[in-house]
Design a protein around this motif. Sequence first.
Motif, short mmCIF file in Angstrom:
data_model
loop_
_atom_site.label_atom_id
_atom_site.label_comp_id
_atom_site.label_asym_id
_atom_site.label_seq_id
_atom_site.Cartn_x
_atom_site.Cartn_y
_atom_site.Cartn_z
N LEU A 202 60.33 21.28 39.10
CA LEU A 202 61.43 21.95 38.30
C LEU A 202 61.69 21.88 36.77
O LEU A 202 61.94 22.74 36.08
CB LEU A 202 62.73 21.55 38.97
CG LEU A 202 63.97 22.24 38.74
CD1 LEU A 202 63.95 23.76 38.71
CD2 LEU A 202 65.18 21.78 39.53
N LYS A 203 61.59 20.58 36.54
CA LYS A 203 61.52 20.16 35.27
C LYS A 203 60.55 20.88 34.15
O LYS A 203 60.86 21.32 33.04
CB LYS A 203 61.31 18.56 34.89
CG LYS A 203 61.55 18.33 33.28
CD LYS A 203 61.04 16.67 33.46
CE LYS A 203 60.73 16.36 31.98
NZ LYS A 203 60.30 14.69 31.95
N ASN A 204 59.39 20.96 34.66
CA ASN A 204 58.38 21.54 34.00
C ASN A 204 58.42 23.19 33.86
O ASN A 204 57.94 23.80 33.03
CB ASN A 204 56.85 20.99 34.35
CG ASN A 204 56.76 19.75 33.83
OD1 ASN A 204 56.88 19.05 33.09
ND2 ASN A 204 56.60 18.82 35.04
N VAL B 211 70.10 15.21 44.69
CA VAL B 211 69.62 14.21 43.75
C VAL B 211 68.48 15.01 43.14
O VAL B 211 67.69 14.37 42.20
CB VAL B 211 68.76 13.25 44.45
CG1 VAL B 211 69.70 12.31 45.46
CG2 VAL B 211 67.75 13.65 45.71
N THR B 212 68.45 16.35 42.83
CA THR B 212 67.48 17.11 42.25
C THR B 212 68.48 17.72 41.10
O THR B 212 69.81 18.26 41.52
CB THR B 212 66.74 18.18 43.00
OG1 THR B 212 66.14 17.51 43.99
CG2 THR B 212 65.75 18.85 42.12
N PRO B 213 68.21 17.65 39.81
CA PRO B 213 69.02 18.25 38.81
C PRO B 213 69.09 19.86 38.72
O PRO B 213 68.40 20.46 37.90
CB PRO B 213 68.68 17.70 37.42
CG PRO B 213 67.15 17.24 37.83
CD PRO B 213 67.24 16.92 39.33
N ILE B 214 69.55 20.31 39.61
CA ILE B 214 69.77 22.00 39.68
C ILE B 214 70.92 22.37 38.97
O ILE B 214 70.56 23.40 38.33
CB ILE B 214 69.83 22.29 41.42
CG1 ILE B 214 68.58 21.82 42.08
CG2 ILE B 214 69.91 23.89 41.49
CD1 ILE B 214 68.93 22.11 43.71
N PHE B 215 71.96 21.86 39.35
CA PHE B 215 73.40 22.40 38.85
C PHE B 215 73.75 21.62 37.60
O PHE B 215 75.16 21.56 37.43
CB PHE B 215 74.30 22.93 39.76
CG PHE B 215 74.69 22.13 40.87
CD1 PHE B 215 75.11 20.81 40.65
CD2 PHE B 215 73.64 22.33 42.14
CE1 PHE B 215 75.44 19.99 41.84
CE2 PHE B 215 74.00 21.33 42.90
CZ PHE B 215 74.92 20.34 42.81
N TYR B 216 73.02 20.33 37.51
CA TYR B 216 73.71 19.40 36.37
C TYR B 216 72.42 19.12 35.66
O TYR B 216 71.50 18.76 36.06
CB TYR B 216 74.45 18.16 37.24
CG TYR B 216 73.47 17.13 38.06
CD1 TYR B 216 72.67 16.32 37.65
CD2 TYR B 216 73.25 17.77 39.40
CE1 TYR B 216 71.79 15.57 38.35
CE2 TYR B 216 72.46 16.97 40.08
CZ TYR B 216 71.88 16.14 39.88
OH TYR B 216 71.04 15.40 40.65
#
Length: 197
Positions: free
Chosen positions: A150-152, A123-128
């Motif tokens: 992660l986003k920032n 549910v964390t956008p790591i590879f998408y």
Amino acid sequence: NFAAYLIIGTVMFNFFSEACGMALGSILGNAGLITKVYMPKYIYPLTRVMSSVVNLVISLIPLLIVCVITGVEFHKSAVLAFFFLACLVIFCLGLGMLLSTSMVFFRDTQFLWGVLSMMWMYVTPIFYPETILPEEFKFILQVNPIYHFLKNTRLCILSGISPEPVVYVQCLLLALGALLIGALVFRKAQDRFVLYL
């Protein structure tokens, strides 16, 4: 720049998973020492998280190499990424103290954490890219602290811009909130650890 996007996500989530996983067993793994020698018990999860920080620093080297090879232009904002990495470390310490406390009283915590961390990864956008999520599921990202860190971090490194000032405050509050909750639960339960070790 998908390669840099992917490695930033991988490095940060691997640190989160490793730090919390090691902190989880820190009290139980030092049962012999805890029952014989008096030391502040918070030292055990703290040292586990700090050892993961060393691995995080080392993993920044291949991250830097990938960014250079793939032509990422570094701006002054890239330095600000360290703020969000520091927030992640603080968050992991708080969660690690919570998990290590839970592990003493409920030994199945390690298995539950294994499942939870796997779900957390997806549910964390790591590879998408986060844009592929339907609108009705976007709320999952908003309640995910790792997503904000992660986003920032990606914003500072890949986009070369600084987030809004309020974002820094939000991320710091998320990290300190986790640390406060973890520390309070740990402190309240630590005197009973020896009864369950």
